[in-house]
Scaffold this active site. Structure first.
Site, short mmCIF file in Angstrom:
data_model
loop_
_atom_site.label_atom_id
_atom_site.label_comp_id
_atom_site.label_asym_id
_atom_site.label_seq_id
_atom_site.Cartn_x
_atom_site.Cartn_y
_atom_site.Cartn_z
N LEU A 115 7.02 23.17 -6.76
CA LEU A 115 6.72 24.01 -5.61
C LEU A 115 7.32 23.39 -4.34
O LEU A 115 8.08 24.03 -3.61
CB LEU A 115 5.19 24.16 -5.48
CG LEU A 115 4.65 24.98 -4.31
CD1 LEU A 115 5.13 26.44 -4.39
CD2 LEU A 115 3.11 24.96 -4.28
N THR A 116 7.02 22.13 -4.11
CA THR A 116 7.42 21.44 -2.88
C THR A 116 8.95 21.32 -2.76
O THR A 116 9.64 21.13 -3.75
CB THR A 116 6.80 20.03 -2.86
OG1 THR A 116 5.38 20.19 -2.96
CG2 THR A 116 7.13 19.26 -1.61
N SER A 173 3.41 21.53 3.06
CA SER A 173 2.16 22.25 3.32
C SER A 173 2.40 23.75 3.44
O SER A 173 1.62 24.56 2.96
CB SER A 173 1.53 21.74 4.62
OG SER A 173 1.06 20.42 4.43
N GLN A 191 -27.58 -7.43 2.82
CA GLN A 191 -27.79 -5.99 3.04
C GLN A 191 -26.53 -5.26 3.49
O GLN A 191 -26.36 -4.08 3.19
CB GLN A 191 -28.93 -5.78 4.03
CG GLN A 191 -30.27 -6.15 3.41
CD GLN A 191 -31.44 -5.97 4.35
OE1 GLN A 191 -31.26 -5.81 5.56
NE2 GLN A 191 -32.64 -5.99 3.80
N ILE A 217 -15.42 -5.65 0.17
CA ILE A 217 -16.40 -6.48 -0.56
C ILE A 217 -15.70 -7.69 -1.18
O ILE A 217 -16.23 -8.80 -1.20
CB ILE A 217 -17.12 -5.63 -1.64
CG1 ILE A 217 -18.07 -4.63 -0.96
CG2 ILE A 217 -17.88 -6.52 -2.63
CD1 ILE A 217 -18.65 -3.58 -1.91
N HIS A 218 -14.48 -7.48 -1.66
CA HIS A 218 -13.73 -8.58 -2.28
C HIS A 218 -13.21 -9.58 -1.25
O HIS A 218 -12.74 -10.67 -1.64
CB HIS A 218 -12.53 -8.03 -3.08
CG HIS A 218 -12.88 -7.49 -4.42
ND1 HIS A 218 -13.50 -6.27 -4.60
CD2 HIS A 218 -12.71 -7.99 -5.68
CE1 HIS A 218 -13.68 -6.05 -5.89
NE2 HIS A 218 -13.21 -7.08 -6.57
N GLU A 268 -1.19 18.03 -3.99
CA GLU A 268 -1.88 19.32 -4.28
C GLU A 268 -2.61 19.83 -3.03
O GLU A 268 -3.68 20.44 -3.10
CB GLU A 268 -2.79 19.21 -5.50
CG GLU A 268 -1.96 18.88 -6.74
CD GLU A 268 -2.56 19.32 -8.06
OE1 GLU A 268 -3.47 20.14 -8.06
OE2 GLU A 268 -2.08 18.82 -9.10
N THR A 309 -2.77 18.61 1.34
CA THR A 309 -3.39 17.53 2.12
C THR A 309 -4.82 17.92 2.50
O THR A 309 -5.21 19.09 2.40
CB THR A 309 -2.62 17.32 3.44
OG1 THR A 309 -2.66 18.55 4.18
CG2 THR A 309 -1.17 16.93 3.20
#
Ligand code: COS
Length: 385
Positions: free
Chosen positions: A126-127, A133, A281, A339-340, A365, A367
Site C-alpha cells: 500500500l505505502t 498516512s 515502591q 528498571i534495568h 499499519e 501511526t
C-alpha cells in the site's frame, strides 16, 4: 464466526505455543538480532506448527481459528521478539484476509492453501514514497490493456518483500479519480516480468524480519489478478487493516507481558542498598502501571476480536486497540529498560532489543495520529448522522 475450538483444545494449543516460545524462540533472539536472519530450522518449525495459517479456514489447510482465538495465539507467540511474528504475519493478516474476504474462488484456490502452509509468503503493498498516512494519494498505476493491466510505480517499506511469492498491490486504475475512489487491488506473482524487489532496508529493530521497496516497471498482469471490482481497492485495504490492526495490538500485549516478566525478574534479582530493587515502591509503581496497562490492552483486543467474530465493522475498536496497545507497549519497554538501569542499555539485554523492536508499533499499519483521526472522525460522523 463462532469459536472453532473447544476450550481444552485451545488451552493445549496455547500451552504448546508457550513451550515453543520459551524453548525455541526466546533462546534464538540474540542470534537473530545479531545476524539479522531467522534460522531455517525455526522457519520450518513455524510451518510445521501451522502458524502461517492460524487465521485461515481449515478447508484451505489452516488452523481455522476465529479472531478471538487467533489473538490469544498472538498473545502467546508474541512473548518472543516480534520478528518471528512478522514473518508469518502477512499470511495470517493483510495478505490472506484481502483474498479471503474480497477475492474470488479461483484466487482463493490458487493461493490460500499455500499461504496457510507457509510454502508461499505474501506481502501487502500500500505505502509509497509519497503516500504513507495519506494512503488514498497513491500514484502507482494499473492501466487496462485488453485482458491485462500494466503496473507502474514504487511501493515502500514492504514487509516480507524479499521472501514474498505474491504481492497484494493497491494501484490506481482510474487516473481521473483522485483519492480512494480510483484505487483497485491486485495479486501480483513474484515471477512476473517488470516486478523487482530492491535491497532490504536497514532498520532500528525487528532484525530477522525484512522489508524493501517493490518496483513495477511495465509489469503486465492478467485481468484475473484484480481483487473484487475496479475502484474497490482502497476499501479492500482498509478492511484488511481493520483486522491487521487488531493483530498488531495483540502482538503489543504479548510483548508487553514478556517485558514485564523481564522487569520483574531483574527487579527481584538485583540488590541495591541491601535489598532487591523490587522492594522499592518507585520500582513497584513501574511494574504495577505496566501490568494494569497491559491488562487493559488485553481486554480491548479481546473485545475487538469478539466483535469481529460477530461480523461487526470494527474500524473504531481496531484503531482504539492498536493506538492504546502500541503506545502502552512503548511505555512498558521504556519502564523495563529503566528498571534495568545501565544494564538495560547493553546489547545482550532482552529489554534493550525489545525496546528497539517495539518502536515501530506506533508507526506501521497506521501511526498513532492516524488512529486518532479515524476514531475522532467516526465519533463526529456518528453524532452528526
Ligand atoms: N472499512 C471499509 N471501508 C472503509 C474503511 C474501512 N475500515 N475505511 C474507509 N473506508 C471507505 C470509506 O467509507 C470511504 O468510502 P465512500 O467513499 O464510499 O464513503 C472510502 O473508504 C474512503 O475513506 P476516507 O474518506 O475515510 O479516506 P481518507 O482518504 O480520508 O483516508 C485513512 C482514511 C486516513 C483512514 C486512511 O488513509 C489510512 O488508514 N491511512 C493509513 C494507512 C496505513 O495504515 N498505512 C500502513 C500501510 S500497511 S503497513
Amino acid at each position: 464466526m463462532t469459536a472453532t475450538l473447544d476450550p481444552e483444545t485451545l488451552a493445549e494449543l496455547l500451552q504448546t505455543i508457550r513451550r515453543f516460545v520459551t524453548e525455541r524462540l526466546i533462546p534464538a533472539e540474540q542470534q537473530v538480532d545479531r545476524e539479522d536472519r531467522i534460522p531455517e530450522d525455526i522457519l520450518r518449525d513455524l510451518q510445521a506448527m501451522g502458524l502461517y495459517g492460524i487465521t485461515i479456514p481449515t478447508g484451505y489447510g489452516g488452523l481455522g481459528l476465529n479472531a478471538e482465538e487467533s489473538v490469544q495465539v498472538f498473545f502467546e507467540l508474541c512473548r518472543a521478539a516480534p520478528a518471528f511474528r512478522s514473518v508469518i504475519g502477512i499470511n495470517n493478516g493483510l495478505g490472506s484476509s484481502s483474498i479471503l474476504s474480497d477475492g474470488n474462488d479461483d484466487q482463493r484456490n490458487r493461493y490460500i492453501r499455500r499461504l496457510a502452509s507457509g510454502d508461499l509468503v505474501a506481502a501487502f503493498c500500500l505505502t509509497e514514497p509519497d503516500s504513507g498516512s495519506d494512503a488514498g494519494a497513491l500514484t502507482t498505476t494499473a492501466r487496462r490493456d485488453g485482458d491485462h493491466y500494466i503496473l507502474n510505480g514504487t511501493k515502500r517499506y514492504i514487509t516480507n518483500a524479499p521472501q514474498a511469492g505474491i504481492f497484494i498491490v493497491m494501484a490506481r486504475t482510474d487516473p481521473a479519480q483522485a483519492g480512494a475512489a480510483g484505487v483497485s487491488a491486485f495479486i501480483v506473482e513474484r515471477e512476473t516480468p517488470g516486478l523487482s524487489v530492491a535491497r532490504p532496508d536497514r532498520k532500528m529493530g525487528q532484525k530477522g524480519a525484512h522489508l524493501a521497496d517493490v518496483i513495477f516497471e511495465d509489469c503486465r498482469i492478467p485481468a484475473s489478478a484484480l481483487i473484487g471490482r475496479e475502484g474497490q481497492g482502497f476499501k479492500v485495504a482498509m478492511r484488511a487493516l481493520d483486522r491487521g490492526r487488531i493483530h498488531i495490538a495483540a502482538m503489543c500485549v504479548g510483548i508487553s507481558e514478556r517485558l514485564i516478566d523481564e522487569g520483574l525478574t531483574y527487579a527481584l534479582d538485583r540488590p541495591q542498598f541491601g535489598k532487591p530493587i523490587a522492594e522499592y515502591q518507585l520500582v513497584q509503581a513501574m511494574l504495577a502501571d505496566s501490568k494494569a496497562e497491559a491488562y487493559a490492552a488485553r481486554c480491548m483486543v479481546l473485545d475487538a476480536a469478539r466483535r469481529l467474530d460477530r461480523g461487526e465493522r470494527v474500524s473504531v475498536e481496531a484503531s482504539c486497540s492498536k493506538m492504546f496497545a502500541s503506545e502502552m507497549c512503548c511505555r512498558v519497554a521504556d519502564r523495563v529498560v529503566q528498571i534495568h538501569g545501565g544494564a538495560g542499555y547493553i546489547s545482550e539485554c532482552a529489554a534493550e532489543r525489545l525496546y528497539r523492536d517495539v518502536r515501530v508499533f506506533r508507526l506501521y499499519e497506521g501511526t498513532t495520529q492516524i488512529q486518532q483521526l479515524i476514531i475522532a472522525k467516526a465519533m463526529i460522523t456518528a453524532r452528526r448522522a
